[in-house]
Design an enzyme around this catalytic site. Structure first.
Site, PDB file in Angstrom:
ATOM      1  N   HIS A 167       3.017   7.227   5.666  1.00 25.88           N
ATOM      2  CA  HIS A 167       3.389   5.892   6.096  1.00 25.88           C
ATOM      3  C   HIS A 167       3.028   4.957   4.914  1.00 25.88           C
ATOM      4  CE1 HIS A 167      -0.989   6.413   7.154  1.00 25.88           C
ATOM      5  NE2 HIS A 167      -1.102   5.029   6.939  1.00 25.88           N
ATOM      6  N   ARG A 202       0.803  -1.164  -0.013  1.00 25.15           N
ATOM      7  CA  ARG A 202       0.256   0.003   0.046  1.00 25.15           C
ATOM      8  C   ARG A 202       0.787   1.228   0.154  1.00 25.15           C
ATOM      9  NH1 ARG A 202      -2.355   3.921  -1.118  1.00 25.15           N
ATOM     10  NH2 ARG A 202      -4.118   4.630   0.222  1.00 25.15           N
ATOM     11  N   HIS A 229       1.481   6.823   1.801  1.00 25.79           N
ATOM     12  CA  HIS A 229       0.143   7.986   1.837  1.00 25.79           C
ATOM     13  C   HIS A 229       0.166   8.360   3.244  1.00 25.79           C
ATOM     14  CE1 HIS A 229      -1.228   4.005   3.395  1.00 25.79           C
ATOM     15  NE2 HIS A 229      -2.244   4.722   3.856  1.00 25.79           N
ATOM     16  N   HIS A 250      -3.380  10.298   5.917  1.00 24.62           N
ATOM     17  CA  HIS A 250      -4.797  10.692   6.257  1.00 24.62           C
ATOM     18  C   HIS A 250      -4.845  11.901   6.921  1.00 24.62           C
ATOM     19  CE1 HIS A 250      -5.404   6.388   5.106  1.00 24.62           C
ATOM     20  NE2 HIS A 250      -4.690   6.157   6.113  1.00 24.62           N
ATOM     21  N   GLU A 308      -4.915   6.110  12.254  1.00 24.07           N
ATOM     22  CA  GLU A 308      -5.096   4.799  11.671  1.00 24.07           C
ATOM     23  C   GLU A 308      -4.569   3.861  12.798  1.00 24.07           C
ATOM     24  OE1 GLU A 308      -3.668   3.911   7.515  1.00 24.07           O
ATOM     25  OE2 GLU A 308      -2.611   2.208   8.582  1.00 24.07           O
ATOM     26  N   GLU A 318     -14.093   9.707   2.440  1.00 25.72           N
ATOM     27  CA  GLU A 318     -14.667  10.602   1.404  1.00 25.72           C
ATOM     28  C   GLU A 318     -13.526  11.732   1.014  1.00 25.72           C
ATOM     29  OE1 GLU A 318     -18.703  11.523   2.165  1.00 25.72           O
ATOM     30  OE2 GLU A 318     -18.666  10.434   3.898  1.00 25.72           O
TER      31      GLU A 318
END
Length: 390
Positions: free
Chosen positions: A146, A97, A100, A102, A107, A169
């Site tokens: 991360h 993954r 990126h 958030h 998380e 979203e």
């Protein structure tokens, strides 16, 4: 302009301020901030009947690339879950993954199968790489960059919990999506490299990157090792249960044991057949449930006679809003295991048996119009997990 008397001016200002505060609180509540969730009416919970609080996460399709996938449970899939979202993610060997962050949620993760490697960077430049096995937990504060990658020859599977039901979203940013949309002259200036260095970079978000399996020993970062003050890793199931009962066990980790996890508490709850996590509520947090094994019956009490029961099976998600009474019962013939997340860094609960035990018998007798002698037979402390009845 007419001059208002001081008293009328202050009164008007107070009304305006209160209206503005209410509007702001409403916006914050709609954005999934649990601090304000109970300060404004939630239309999802305000009806004559309680809404469903169940979502079949593992039966959903999600985002699939090759042998890797991410399946979401956000307010889009489960409208009641405004305070917490979750993702079931599987990575095939050699899959990652990509880097990126958030912007709107922290998380928290629990590893179910396989091995995972993560690297996370904090705002002070600290960078930590950790390897995780089944039963291990990680936590990345909001906005910390991360990546997650599968280790070894077997796929890995983990559950991600986010402290904002709206996280998916808006506000998740991938490095390939960013660099792919920045003009080459700007990239060249930023990194002090020729524009040609960025030829062939992806133009769209990669999301799951695929390459050779990573080395067994983590490689040193370009800048060298710069360890952050707090670790992002906690080995939850390598520790003994937090509490053990005749009917089940509970493992728990909040910020008291895992200091970096300031906004999420995690619990693994094992219930023997017929075992019951007794009627209770959480005064400071919403509860997000993921069934790892087994079948459970979850009840939710919503005041004014509103009551709903859902049956959750392996791979299903349940959600209980802050302050709502509920219970969890193993209704199968085998032991069950649940992963439970709370959007608070400090775990708090009030059990119904504990509440009863905290009152004198004369108060209870008056409240229920029953003999005081009846309440002498009730438990003297919280039950927490009740065994199957014979």
């Amino acid at each position: 302009m007419a001059t208002l008397p001081r008293r009328e001016f202050l009164a008007g200002a107070g009304i305006a301020a209160a209206a503005a505060a209410a509007t702001a609180a409403s916006r914050r509540a709609e954005a999934g901030d649990p601090t304000f969730m109970n300060n404004v009416p939630d239309p999802v919970l305000a009806g004559e009947e309680l809404p469903t609080f169940k979502f079949e996460l593992e039966k959903s399709h999600g985002k699939v690339i090759g042998g890797s996938y991410g399946k979401e449970a956000t307010v889009l899939q489960l409208p009641v879950s405004k305070g917490i979202a979750g993702v079931s993610m599987k990575l095939e060997p050699g899959a990652m993954r990509e880097l990126h962050w958030h912007a709107t949620a922290a998380e928290w993760a629990f590893v179910l199968d396989g091995r995972v490697r993560t690297t996370v960077i904090d705002p002070n430049g600290g960078s930590e790489t950790n390897d995780f096995e089944p039963g291990d937990v990680w936590y990345f504060p909001r906005g910390h960059g991360h990546m997650l990658e599968c280790l070894g020859d077997e796929p890995c599977h983990f559950i991600l919990i986010f402290d904002n039901g709206y996280f998916s979203e808006f506000g998740t940013f991938s490095i390939s999506d960013w660099i792919g949309h920045v003009p080459k002259p700007l990239l060249a200036k930023n990194f002090g490299l020729p524009e040609s260095a960025f030829d062939g970079f992806p133009k769209e978000e990669v999301y799951f990157a695929r390459g050779p399996k990573p080395p067994e020993t983590p490689q040193k970062p370009i800048e060298g090792w710069v360890q952050p003050p707090l670790t992002h890793k906690y080995e939850l199931l390598k520790r003994p249960p937090h509490r053990t009962f005749n009917g089940g066990r509970e493992w728990r980790v909040d910020s008291k044991a895992f200091p970096i996890s300031k906004t999420v508490t995690g619990v693994i709850l094992d219930l023997d057949p017929g075992g019951l996590r007794e009627l209770h509520w959480h005064p400071t947090a919403d509860e997000w449930q993921y069934v790892i094994e087994g079948d459970v019956s979850v009840t939710m009490f919503g005041s004014h006679g509103r009551y709903r029961t859902e049956t959750l099976s392996k791979g299903d998600v349940g959600y209980i809003p802050q302050g709502y009474g509920h219970s969890v019962e193993n209704v199968g013939d085998k032991p069950c295991r649940l992963l439970i997340g709370f959007n608070t860094g400090v775990y708090e609960t009030i059990d119904l048996s504990q509440w009863i035990a905290g009152n004198p018998v004369d108060v209870l007798a008056t409240n229920f119009s029953k003999p005081a002698s009846l309440f002498e037979k009730f438990p003297r402390k919280d039950v927490f997990i009740a065994p199957a009845t014979e």
